[in-house]
Design an enzyme around this catalytic site. Structure first.
Site, short mmCIF file in Angstrom:
data_model
loop_
_atom_site.label_atom_id
_atom_site.label_comp_id
_atom_site.label_asym_id
_atom_site.label_seq_id
_atom_site.Cartn_x
_atom_site.Cartn_y
_atom_site.Cartn_z
N TYR A 1 41.82 -13.18 19.88
CA TYR A 1 40.42 -12.89 19.54
C TYR A 1 39.97 -13.65 18.29
O TYR A 1 40.79 -13.98 17.43
CB TYR A 1 40.25 -11.39 19.24
CG TYR A 1 40.81 -10.46 20.28
CD1 TYR A 1 40.27 -10.37 21.56
CD2 TYR A 1 41.90 -9.63 19.97
CE1 TYR A 1 40.79 -9.49 22.50
CE2 TYR A 1 42.43 -8.74 20.91
CZ TYR A 1 41.86 -8.68 22.17
OH TYR A 1 42.39 -7.81 23.10
N HIS B 1 35.68 -6.97 23.40
CA HIS B 1 36.92 -6.32 23.83
C HIS B 1 37.21 -5.10 22.97
O HIS B 1 36.59 -4.90 21.92
CB HIS B 1 38.11 -7.29 23.66
CG HIS B 1 37.99 -8.53 24.48
ND1 HIS B 1 38.57 -8.67 25.71
CD2 HIS B 1 37.32 -9.69 24.24
CE1 HIS B 1 38.28 -9.87 26.19
NE2 HIS B 1 37.52 -10.51 25.32
N LYS C 1 39.14 -4.19 34.60
CA LYS C 1 39.70 -3.52 33.42
C LYS C 1 38.62 -2.65 32.82
O LYS C 1 37.43 -2.92 33.01
CB LYS C 1 40.10 -4.55 32.36
CG LYS C 1 41.31 -5.39 32.71
CD LYS C 1 41.51 -6.48 31.67
CE LYS C 1 42.68 -7.37 32.01
NZ LYS C 1 43.88 -7.16 31.28
N HIS D 1 34.50 -7.56 28.60
CA HIS D 1 35.64 -8.02 29.41
C HIS D 1 35.59 -7.43 30.83
O HIS D 1 35.93 -8.08 31.80
CB HIS D 1 36.93 -7.59 28.69
CG HIS D 1 38.17 -8.23 29.20
ND1 HIS D 1 39.41 -7.96 28.68
CD2 HIS D 1 38.38 -9.14 30.19
CE1 HIS D 1 40.32 -8.67 29.33
NE2 HIS D 1 39.72 -9.39 30.24
N CYS E 1 38.30 -2.35 29.51
CA CYS E 1 37.97 -3.05 28.27
C CYS E 1 36.54 -3.59 28.31
O CYS E 1 36.18 -4.29 29.25
CB CYS E 1 38.95 -4.19 28.06
SG CYS E 1 38.63 -5.20 26.61
ZN LIG Z 1 39.60 -7.23 26.78
#
Ligand SMILES: [Zn+2]
Length: 137
Positions: free
Chosen positions: A39, A10, A121, A115, A123
């Site tokens: 995380y 991420h 996304k 991700h 990310c």
């Molecule tokens: Zn992420």
């Protein structure tokens, strides 16, 4: 120890060059009602690594994919206008490679991913599959 088969990368989605502490991320995540930072490790701009949530505990980083995975994050991922950008410093790239290798050795990971492979996304603002960290297993 819970079985861990995959590492998901991420970004903090913060502007290039701005440092973010584990304490700050923990606060953001607690404000979302989570028990702790989501995380498991945080890679700072200078390549230093800090622990987040203990790896024995299921994370909160990828909806529907937290069981059986660990989630690591690098600080950055956006340009000054908050558009997605691969802002990784050379030190971060080095640290991410080392961390990925360590996790593969420790848990026998079968997959390293980003991700954005599981959600619409940006990310972590780069394609893990086309990066050296995505080609170690
Ligand atoms: Zn992420």
């Amino acid at each position: 120890m819970r079985p861990i088969k995959e590492l998901i990368w991420h970004c903090t989605a913060t502007p290039e060059g701005r440092e973010v502490s584990v304490a700050t991320i923990r606060q953001w995540h607690k404000e979302r009602g989570w028990s702790d930072i989501g995380y498991h490790k945080v890679v700072h701009l200078d390549g230093t690594v800090e622990d987040g949530r203990p790896e024995a505990t299921v994370g909160a980083h990828t909806s529907g994919h937290n069981t059986g995975t660990i989630g690591y994050v690098y600080v950055g991922g956006c340009d000054a206008k908050m558009n997605p950008k691969d802002t990784r410093t050379d030190a971060q790239k080095k640290a991410m490679l080392a961390l990925t290798r360590q996790a593969i050795a420790k848990y026998g990971l079968k997959k390293v991913s980003g991700h954005n492979q599981y959600a619409a996304k940006a990310c972590p603002s780069f394609d893990v599959r086309k990066d050296p960290i995505g080609n170690l297993v």
